[in-house]
Design a protein around this motif. Structure first.
Motif, PDB file in Angstrom:
ATOM      1  N   VAL A  12      25.348  28.787  44.126  1.00  0.00           N
ATOM      2  CA  VAL A  12      24.430  28.509  45.519  1.00  0.00           C
ATOM      3  C   VAL A  12      25.169  29.715  46.494  1.00  0.00           C
ATOM      4  N   LEU A  13      26.136  30.478  46.435  1.00  0.00           N
ATOM      5  CA  LEU A  13      26.539  31.360  47.607  1.00  0.00           C
ATOM      6  C   LEU A  13      25.569  32.731  46.888  1.00  0.00           C
ATOM      7  N   ALA A  14      25.433  32.810  45.763  1.00  0.00           N
ATOM      8  CA  ALA A  14      24.641  33.882  45.321  1.00  0.00           C
ATOM      9  C   ALA A  14      23.059  33.975  45.933  1.00  0.00           C
ATOM     10  N   LEU A  15      22.518  32.719  46.009  1.00  0.00           N
ATOM     11  CA  LEU A  15      21.150  32.584  46.552  1.00  0.00           C
ATOM     12  C   LEU A  15      21.294  32.540  48.037  1.00  0.00           C
ATOM     13  N   ALA A  16      22.696  32.199  48.462  1.00  0.00           N
ATOM     14  CA  ALA A  16      22.755  32.428  49.963  1.00  0.00           C
ATOM     15  C   ALA A  16      22.807  33.877  50.531  1.00  0.00           C
ATOM     16  N   CYS A  17      23.344  34.693  49.463  1.00  0.00           N
ATOM     17  CA  CYS A  17      23.091  36.284  49.905  1.00  0.00           C
ATOM     18  C   CYS A  17      21.902  36.711  49.730  1.00  0.00           C
ATOM     19  N   LEU A  18      21.088  36.184  48.766  1.00  0.00           N
ATOM     20  CA  LEU A  18      19.771  36.639  48.691  1.00  0.00           C
ATOM     21  C   LEU A  18      18.876  36.421  49.729  1.00  0.00           C
ATOM     22  N   TYR A  19      19.182  35.218  50.532  1.00  0.00           N
ATOM     23  CA  TYR A  19      18.542  34.858  51.482  1.00  0.00           C
ATOM     24  C   TYR A  19      19.007  34.989  52.831  1.00  0.00           C
ATOM     25  N   GLY A  20      19.925  35.929  52.843  1.00  0.00           N
ATOM     26  CA  GLY A  20      20.249  36.798  54.138  1.00  0.00           C
ATOM     27  C   GLY A  20      21.486  36.214  54.768  1.00  0.00           C
ATOM     28  N   ASN A  21      22.484  35.167  54.092  1.00  0.00           N
ATOM     29  CA  ASN A  21      23.454  34.825  54.730  1.00  0.00           C
ATOM     30  C   ASN A  21      24.697  35.731  54.910  1.00  0.00           C
ATOM     31  N   ALA A  22      24.954  35.956  56.286  1.00  0.00           N
ATOM     32  CA  ALA A  22      25.953  37.006  56.334  1.00  0.00           C
ATOM     33  C   ALA A  22      27.333  36.531  55.919  1.00  0.00           C
ATOM     34  N   ALA A  23      27.775  35.088  56.151  1.00  0.00           N
ATOM     35  CA  ALA A  23      29.077  34.813  55.848  1.00  0.00           C
ATOM     36  C   ALA A  23      29.189  34.702  54.368  1.00  0.00           C
ATOM     37  N   ALA A  24      28.011  34.452  53.391  1.00  0.00           N
ATOM     38  CA  ALA A  24      28.109  34.470  52.220  1.00  0.00           C
ATOM     39  C   ALA A  24      28.386  35.855  51.440  1.00  0.00           C
ATOM     40  N   LYS A  25      27.720  36.797  52.095  1.00  0.00           N
ATOM     41  CA  LYS A  25      27.961  38.378  51.719  1.00  0.00           C
ATOM     42  C   LYS A  25      29.298  38.832  52.103  1.00  0.00           C
ATOM     43  N   ARG A  26      29.952  38.188  53.123  1.00  0.00           N
ATOM     44  CA  ARG A  26      31.375  38.476  53.538  1.00  0.00           C
ATOM     45  C   ARG A  26      32.341  38.119  52.394  1.00  0.00           C
ATOM     46  N   VAL A  27      31.914  36.691  51.776  1.00  0.00           N
ATOM     47  CA  VAL A  27      32.594  36.118  50.790  1.00  0.00           C
ATOM     48  C   VAL A  27      32.860  36.870  49.427  1.00  0.00           C
ATOM     49  N   LEU A  28      31.464  37.286  49.044  1.00  0.00           N
ATOM     50  CA  LEU A  28      31.080  37.852  47.723  1.00  0.00           C
ATOM     51  C   LEU A  28      31.464  39.452  47.851  1.00  0.00           C
ATOM     52  N   LYS A  29      31.363  40.072  48.886  1.00  0.00           N
ATOM     53  CA  LYS A  29      32.014  41.481  49.058  1.00  0.00           C
ATOM     54  C   LYS A  29      31.365  42.434  48.126  1.00  0.00           C
ATOM     55  N   PHE A  30      29.912  42.499  48.209  1.00  0.00           N
ATOM     56  CA  PHE A  30      29.367  43.464  46.990  1.00  0.00           C
ATOM     57  C   PHE A  30      29.514  44.842  47.416  1.00  0.00           C
ATOM     58  N   LYS A  31      29.532  45.543  46.514  1.00  0.00           N
ATOM     59  CA  LYS A  31      29.851  47.109  46.860  1.00  0.00           C
ATOM     60  C   LYS A  31      28.691  48.033  46.144  1.00  0.00           C
ATOM     61  N   ALA A  32      28.255  48.922  46.602  1.00  0.00           N
ATOM     62  CA  ALA A  32      27.406  49.878  45.931  1.00  0.00           C
ATOM     63  C   ALA A  32      27.828  50.648  45.001  1.00  0.00           C
ATOM     64  N   ASP A  33      29.307  51.096  45.173  1.00  0.00           N
ATOM     65  CA  ASP A  33      30.005  51.727  43.928  1.00  0.00           C
ATOM     66  C   ASP A  33      30.520  50.709  43.180  1.00  0.00           C
ATOM     67  N   VAL A  34      30.325  50.355  42.023  1.00  0.00           N
ATOM     68  CA  VAL A  34      30.625  49.303  41.093  1.00  0.00           C
ATOM     69  C   VAL A  34      32.165  49.394  40.816  1.00  0.00           C
ATOM     70  N   ASP A  35      32.888  50.675  41.065  1.00  0.00           N
ATOM     71  CA  ASP A  35      34.036  50.754  40.723  1.00  0.00           C
ATOM     72  C   ASP A  35      35.000  50.209  41.926  1.00  0.00           C
ATOM     73  N   GLN A  36      34.489  50.134  43.084  1.00  0.00           N
ATOM     74  CA  GLN A  36      34.864  49.611  44.047  1.00  0.00           C
ATOM     75  C   GLN A  36      34.951  48.098  44.363  1.00  0.00           C
ATOM     76  N   PHE A  37      34.053  47.395  43.455  1.00  0.00           N
ATOM     77  CA  PHE A  37      33.946  45.931  43.730  1.00  0.00           C
ATOM     78  C   PHE A  37      34.952  45.343  42.963  1.00  0.00           C
ATOM     79  N   ASN A  38      35.340  44.405  43.829  1.00  0.00           N
ATOM     80  CA  ASN A  38      36.641  43.576  43.445  1.00  0.00           C
ATOM     81  C   ASN A  38      36.051  42.139  42.919  1.00  0.00           C
ATOM     82  N   ALA A  39      35.818  41.867  41.958  1.00  0.00           N
ATOM     83  CA  ALA A  39      35.353  40.520  41.323  1.00  0.00           C
ATOM     84  C   ALA A  39      36.524  39.516  41.429  1.00  0.00           C
ATOM     85  N   GLU A  40      37.732  39.901  41.163  1.00  0.00           N
ATOM     86  CA  GLU A  40      38.686  38.974  41.330  1.00  0.00           C
ATOM     87  C   GLU A  40      38.757  38.349  42.428  1.00  0.00           C
TER      88      GLU A  40
END
Length: 332
Positions: free
Chosen positions: A193-221
Motif C-alpha cells: 500500500v505504501l509503495a502505491l502511495a509513493c507512486l501516487y505522490g504521498n510525501a509521508a510514504a516517501k519519507r518512510v521508504l526513503k528511496f535513494k538514487a544511489d542504490v548503495d546508499q539505500f537502507n532497506a532494513e
C-alpha cells in the motif's frame, strides 16, 4: 476459531464535533492525558531520553519531543521498549557484536528508567536480554527476506523515487502488484500500500521508504523497520485495549516516533481486528486494518468520486476512475 486461536478486536468508537472554548479544550486534553496508556517507543524516541540539556538547546525539535515525553510521565502510564528492541534484534546486518548489542539494550533501558520518574518502563532487563539471545538476527516475521527483496526492487528497478507520468501510473501500479505477488506478499500489506502511495505522490510514504538514487546508499532494513511498525503496533494495540476493557491496567495504547512521515502514515491505518493462530513455527497473525486510501493516494484525492446512488452504478462500471480501478486491483 480453535482453542489455540486468539482474536483481539477494536472497541466501540464514536466521533463528535463540538465547539469548545480554550478552557474547555484544555480540560478535554487533560482528561485524555489521564487515561492509563501504554506507549510504545521507537529507536529515535528512546535515544531522545539520553540527550543532555546542552544537546537539547542545540536541537529544538528534540527538545519539543522531550517536553512531550515529560508531560506524559504520569503514574498511570507505562512506556514499552519492545518496538525498539524488535527493530534492533531483527536487523540482519548485525552491525554490532552480541556483547555490544546487549550493552546497548541495557543502556537504553537504564536511560528510560532515569528519564521517566513517575511512569513505569514495562520491560525488565532480563526480558530484553532473553529476547536478544533467542532471536538475534532472526526475522521477526518469516516473510522478512521477501519484504526486503521487494523494497530493494522498488528502489533499484522500479525507481519509485522518481515521479511517474499520470499516463503511465496505472501501468506502474500493476507492475508493483505483480512483483508483490511473485514474492507472495499480500496486495493489502502495508508495504505494498505504501509503495502505491509513493507512486501516487504521498510525501509521508516517501519519507518512510526513503528511496535513494544511489542504490548503495539505500537502507532497506531501515525502511522496512518503519513499515513493520504498522502491523506490529496494530496487534499490540488491540490486545492491550481489549485487556483494558476486561479490567486490565491500560485502557489505551499509542506509538511514539519522531518521524513525521511515519506519524502521518500511521494515521491512515486503523486496526480493526487481529487473529493469532499458534503453530509449530511460532504464530500466524492475520490483521484486519482499515486503510484510508483516499488520503494515501495523494494525486488521486481530487478524482475520488463522491458517494453515488444506484442510478450511477452503470456509468461507474463503464467508465471507472483510476481510483476505482486501483480498488479493483487491490481486492481481486
Amino acid at each position: 476459531m480453535t482453542s489455540q486461536d486468539k482474536e483481539f478486536r477494536q472497541g466501540p468508537q464514536f466521533t463528535a464535533q463540538v465547539a469548545a472554548t480554550p478552557e474547555q479544550y484544555a480540560a478535554l486534553k487533560e482528561w485524555s492525558a489521564s487515561v492509563p496508556t501504554l506507549y510504545f517507543l521507537d529507536i529515535c524516541v528512546v535515544n531522545a531520553t539520553k540527550l543532555s540539556e546542552a544537546q537539547l538547546v542545540e536541537a529544538p525539535r528534540k527538545a519539543r519531543l522531550v517536553a512531550h515525553l515529560h508531560s506524559m510521565d504520569r503514574p498511570q502510564h507505562a512506556f514499552s521498549y519492545l518496538g525498539a528492541l524488535m527493530e534492533k534484534v531483527s536487523d540482519s546486518r548485525e552491525l554490532l557484536s552480541d556483547a555490544e548489542l546487549r550493552a546497548q539494550i541495557v543502556n537504553d533501558l537504564a536511560a528510560m528508567r532515569r528519564f521517566f520518574k513517575n511512569a513505569k518502563v514495562l520491560e525488565p532487563d532480563d526480558f530484553a536480554i532473553d529476547y536478544l539471545e533467542e532471536l538475534r538476527a532472526k526475522p521477526a516475521e518469516l516473510a522478512r527476506p521477501n519484504y526486503l527483496s521487494f523494497i530493494r526492487l522498488l528502489n533499484n528497478h522500479l525507481a519509485l523515487r522518481d515521479p511517474v507520468s499520470p499516463a503511465l501510473r496505472f501501468q506502474k501500479a500493476q507492475e508493483i502488484l505483480k512483483e508483490a505477488d511473485k514474492l507472495s506478499i499480500s496486495k493489502q500489506h502495508p508495504l505494498v500500500v505504501l509503495a502505491l502511495a509513493c507512486l501516487y505522490g504521498n510525501a509521508a510514504a516517501k519519507r518512510v521508504l526513503k528511496f535513494k538514487a544511489d542504490v548503495d546508499q539505500f537502507n532497506a532494513e531501515n525502511a522496512l523497520a518503519d513499515v513493520m511498525a504498522i502491523p506490529r503496533f496494530a496487534e499490540r494495540k488491540l490486545q492491550i485495549e481489549e485487556d483494558g476493557r476486561r479490567g486490565g491496567k491500560y485502557l489505551r495504547s499509542d506509538f511514539l516516533t519522531d518521524d513525521d512521515g511515519l506519524t502521518n502514515v500511521l494515521r491512515c491505518f486503523e486496526p480493526i481486528a487481529v487473529r493469532v493462530r499458534e503453530n509449530e513455527d511460532g504464530a500466524e497473525i492475520e490483521h484486519n486494518i482499515r486503510v484510508n486510501l483516499d488520503e494515501l493516494l495523494t494525486d488521486l484525492k481530487s478524482h475520488v468520486r463522491p458517494n453515488r446512488g444506484a442510478h450511477d452504478h452503470l456509468q461507474t462500471e463503464q467508465n471507472p476512475s483510476e481510483f476505482e480501478r486501483l480498488l479493483r486491483l487491490l481486492s481481486s
